[in-house]
Enzyme design. Structure first.
Site, PDB file in Angstrom:
ATOM      1  N   LYS A 184      -6.282  10.332  -4.050  1.00  0.00           N
ATOM      2  CA  LYS A 184      -6.770   9.062  -4.593  1.00  0.00           C
ATOM      3  C   LYS A 184      -7.507   9.322  -5.896  1.00  0.00           C
ATOM      4  CE  LYS A 184      -7.864   4.597  -2.966  1.00  0.00           C
ATOM      5  NZ  LYS A 184      -8.536   3.762  -1.999  1.00  0.00           N
ATOM      6  N   GLU A 231      -4.970  -2.708   4.334  1.00  0.00           N
ATOM      7  CA  GLU A 231      -4.586  -3.290   5.623  1.00  0.00           C
ATOM      8  C   GLU A 231      -5.716  -4.099   6.257  1.00  0.00           C
ATOM      9  OE1 GLU A 231      -4.129  -0.214   4.602  1.00  0.00           O
ATOM     10  OE2 GLU A 231      -2.265   0.662   5.343  1.00  0.00           O
ATOM     11  N   TRP A 241      -3.561   5.486  -5.549  1.00  0.00           N
ATOM     12  CA  TRP A 241      -2.956   6.543  -4.741  1.00  0.00           C
ATOM     13  C   TRP A 241      -1.879   7.318  -5.485  1.00  0.00           C
ATOM     14  CZ3 TRP A 241      -5.502   7.971  -0.738  1.00  0.00           C
ATOM     15  CH2 TRP A 241      -6.157   7.050   0.088  1.00  0.00           C
ATOM     16  N   THR A 280       0.851  -1.181   0.000  1.00  0.00           N
ATOM     17  CA  THR A 280       0.000   0.000   0.000  1.00  0.00           C
ATOM     18  C   THR A 280       0.890   1.237   0.000  1.00  0.00           C
ATOM     19  OG1 THR A 280      -1.788   1.099   1.166  1.00  0.00           O
ATOM     20  CG2 THR A 280      -0.209  -0.046   2.536  1.00  0.00           C
TER      21      THR A 280
HETATM   22  P1  ADP Z   1      -8.522   0.028  -1.394  1.00  0.00           P
HETATM   23  O1  ADP Z   1      -7.707  -0.850  -2.253  1.00  0.00           O
HETATM   24  O2  ADP Z   1      -9.667  -0.667  -0.731  1.00  0.00           O
HETATM   25  O3  ADP Z   1      -8.904   1.303  -2.068  1.00  0.00           O
HETATM   26  P2  ADP Z   1      -6.417   1.423   0.010  1.00  0.00           P
HETATM   27  O4  ADP Z   1      -5.654   0.895   1.158  1.00  0.00           O
HETATM   28  O5  ADP Z   1      -5.721   1.690  -1.259  1.00  0.00           O
HETATM   29  O6  ADP Z   1      -7.582   0.382  -0.166  1.00  0.00           O
HETATM   30  O7  ADP Z   1      -7.165   2.753   0.428  1.00  0.00           O
HETATM   31  C1  ADP Z   1      -7.862   2.850   1.635  1.00  0.00           C
HETATM   32  C2  ADP Z   1      -8.312   4.263   1.846  1.00  0.00           C
HETATM   33  O8  ADP Z   1      -9.144   4.672   0.747  1.00  0.00           O
HETATM   34  C3  ADP Z   1      -9.135   4.503   3.068  1.00  0.00           C
HETATM   35  O9  ADP Z   1      -8.344   4.665   4.224  1.00  0.00           O
HETATM   36  C4  ADP Z   1      -9.895   5.767   2.688  1.00  0.00           C
HETATM   37  O10 ADP Z   1      -9.094   6.926   2.849  1.00  0.00           O
HETATM   38  C5  ADP Z   1     -10.144   5.560   1.204  1.00  0.00           C
HETATM   39  N1  ADP Z   1     -11.444   4.911   1.005  1.00  0.00           N
HETATM   40  C6  ADP Z   1     -11.689   3.598   0.777  1.00  0.00           C
HETATM   41  N2  ADP Z   1     -13.007   3.373   0.636  1.00  0.00           N
HETATM   42  C7  ADP Z   1     -13.621   4.565   0.785  1.00  0.00           C
HETATM   43  C8  ADP Z   1     -14.989   4.995   0.769  1.00  0.00           C
HETATM   44  N3  ADP Z   1     -15.989   4.146   0.544  1.00  0.00           N
HETATM   45  N4  ADP Z   1     -15.230   6.299   0.984  1.00  0.00           N
HETATM   46  C9  ADP Z   1     -14.231   7.185   1.196  1.00  0.00           C
HETATM   47  N5  ADP Z   1     -12.932   6.843   1.223  1.00  0.00           N
HETATM   48  C10 ADP Z   1     -12.619   5.555   1.028  1.00  0.00           C
END
Ligand code: ADP
Length: 534
Positions: A430, A321, A435, A176
């Site tokens: 994001k 995580e 990211w 990540t």
């Molecule tokens: P993923 O692969 O599930 O996107 P990441 O670890 O790359 O996981 O990103 C996680 C982060 O993305 C969260 O801590 C939050 O900041 C953002 N995020 C994930 N889902 C949401 C959501 N439904 N609404 C707003 N922010 C979100």
């Protein structure tokens, strides 16, 4: 009770015994379709597990993948952990330098790569020193690589045995983006994946009658666990391959009568536009729910799908995580008795904690009450939450002294347990579910001879959820254009990282300790009209 191991072999064994005739369908790079049954999948997965051992791998060794979503990726996803190894998914959107670091730090011994992604892989393969590279798909096998089909054919299925692997051993791995510093590895145990697969099935009511198309890439946090969930319950799986444009996805939904799908808001925004443009073109009557997550979906989008197209979007919040789901909104039974307005209000929130995930939020004065207005950083714990990063002791402060994980998301929690994300303490952007590190962009920009200071912030974007905007102070007497700065950054970053807006200021507001005050910048520039400095 028996000390039964919750592991990936137990998931495959179930698919093997019960679901042999269910289908798995993939779209190939040339847009043709590949179809086979779970029986074929199980047999090939077993042979792959045996063949990987034959390459000299030992228990716990990492098998990296660089692939789109398709059946061979599924075979590796399941075959590596069933054989006692660890699937390590590499993100094909990252810059080759990042993948070099990630694969090296993980100690990956093998890379399984799509032939269509070979031009990308060549940019880092030699720098990592994989012992074996296995090339998947039609076309020529690159020099020095093993053809995937030959490898699978070489595995002796009769030599395969379901192993009683320790449920606490590692099954998968994903990196990540760190807020600061280098990407961080998360190791998923067999137990975490098995429990999460079951929880995801419960949350979305996934069963043998379903047909699931995960748009979310398999290199993102276990594709929200769908591959394992589907194998556990025998749902038909449909993989889009590299074809992620709205038209191709809609074709797949219609043709395969998809009942459930999952993706980031950018994907659903594209689908919505296509449906709005020609509402009667596709028959999506089989679709019973589409999951959105990864970034906050606009309420208007959830409502438009429901009211204009009769399609239900379920909303999840999660993190790499966390396997990754943490909270859900709009799941079965969650909206009983709500008016239509209240229903969309709730669905736009991140939802309530899933079973076996505990949540709390901490403000400056300690834990905040669940009153829907007090803000704090969300902390979580549970069997699907990571307890440390892989070989990164410097990041231990992401866990509290009593063992909760600090998410970096600033939230309110309502009296009914609904989490609503208000902000992010993580200094990241994001974009389209991927990211972008603001710190890395700032450091690079400040290496340009004309730049005295640079701060990068996330600004809202209709298509990508967020995009990076660079606020720049030029050195006295120096000049630079947007294009020059972008060209300067281009060699070091993936293309989607490059800021599409630059703003030039005399000074960047700072905090008392001299850090950029990004809240002030966000307020100033979030909605300002871009002006090109040309
Ligand atoms: P993923 O692969 O599930 O996107 P990441 O670890 O790359 O996981 O990103 C996680 C982060 O993305 C969260 O801590 C939050 O900041 C953002 N995020 C994930 N889902 C949401 C959501 N439904 N609404 C707003 N922010 C979100």
């Amino acid at each position: 009770m028996m000390d039964y191991q919750l592991n990936v072999p137990a998931i495959l064994r179930r698919a093997d015994e019960l679901y042999g005739d269910r289908e798995i369908v993939s779209r190939l790079p040339d847009k043709s379709w590949h179809r086979y049954t779970y029986a074929d999948f199980v047999s090939r997965t077993k042979r792959l597990a045996v063949a990987l051992r034959g390459l000299g791998l030992s228990d716990g060794d990492r098998v990296a993948t660089l692939m789109w979503n398709h059946h061979e990726h599924l075979e590796t996803y399941v075959g590596a952990p069933v054989g006692g190894f660890v699937t390590h998914t590499l993100n094909l959107r990252l810059h080759p330098d990042d993948n070099t670091y990630i694969a090296s730090h993980a100690g990956d011994r093998v890379l399984v790569v799509d032939k269509v992604l070979w031009p990308l892989a060549t940019q880092f393969v030699d720098r990592v020193g994989f012992e074996h590279v296995i090339a998947v798909g039609a076309g020529d096998t690159p020099d020095g690589a093993i053809d995937y089909e030959e490898l699978v054919a070489s595995g002796d299925e009769s030599a395969f045995a379901y192993r009683d692997l320790d449920e606490r051993s590692a099954a998968a791995m994903c990196f990540t983006s760190g807020t600061t510093g280098l990407p961080k590895g998360v190791l998923y145990s067999h137990r975490a994946l098995a429990l999460h697969a079951l929880t995801a099935a419960y949350l979305m009511g996934v069963n043998e009658g379903d047909t699931i198309l995960p748009v979310v890439p398999m290199f993102h946090a276990n594709a929200w666990c769908f591959p394992f969930t589907c194998c556990l319950v025998g749902a038909k799986q449909v993989f889009p391959g590299p074809h992620l444009d709205p038209e191709s996805l809609l074709e797949a939904f219609e043709q395969e009568k998809v009942t459930l799908s999952a993706g980031v808001p950018t994907i659903w925004m594209g689908i919505l536009q296509a449906l709005d443009a020609t509402p009667d073109r596709w028959d999506l009557s089989a679709m019973r729910s589409m999951t959105v997550g990864g970034s906050a979906p606009p309420r208007a989008m959830l409502e438009a799908f429901g009211e204009r197209h009769g399609l239900k979007i379920v909303h999840g919040w999660g993190m790499t995580e966390m396997c990754p789901i943490g909270t859900m909104s709009g799941g079965p039974g969650q909206e009983l008795g709500l008016s239509t307005e209240a229903m969309y209000d709730k669905r736009a929130q991140q939802g309530t904690a899933i079973p076996f995930v505990e949540i709390r939020a901490r403000g400056a004065d300690g834990l905040v009450p669940w009153d829907g207005t007090s803000m704090g950083e969300l902390e979580v714990r549970g069997p699907s939450v990571s307890s440390s990063y892989f070989e990164a002791p410097e990041a231990a402060d992401r866990w509290t002294d009593d063992g909760w994980f600090r998410t970096g998301d600033i939230v309110t929690i309502g009296a009914d347990g609904y989490v609503e994300i208000q902000d992010r303490s993580k200094d990241l952007v994001k974009s389209g579910g991927e990211w972008i590190s603001t710190v890395a962009l700032e450091n690079a920009l400040m290496g340009h001879p004309a730049v005295a200071e640079a701060a990068v912030i996330a600004v809202p974007d209709d298509k990508w959820s967020e995009r990076p905007l660079a606020v720049v102070v030029l050195r006295e007497g120096a000049a630079a254009t947007d294009g020059e700065l972008r060209d300067f950054l281009a060699p070091s970053f993936a293309k989607f990282w490059l800021p599409d807006r630059f703003e030039y200021v005399d000074e960047i507001p700072k905090t008392a300790v001299g850090k950029f005050r990004k809240t002030a910048l966000r307020e100033q520039f979030a909605s300002a009209t871009p002006v090109e400095n040309v």
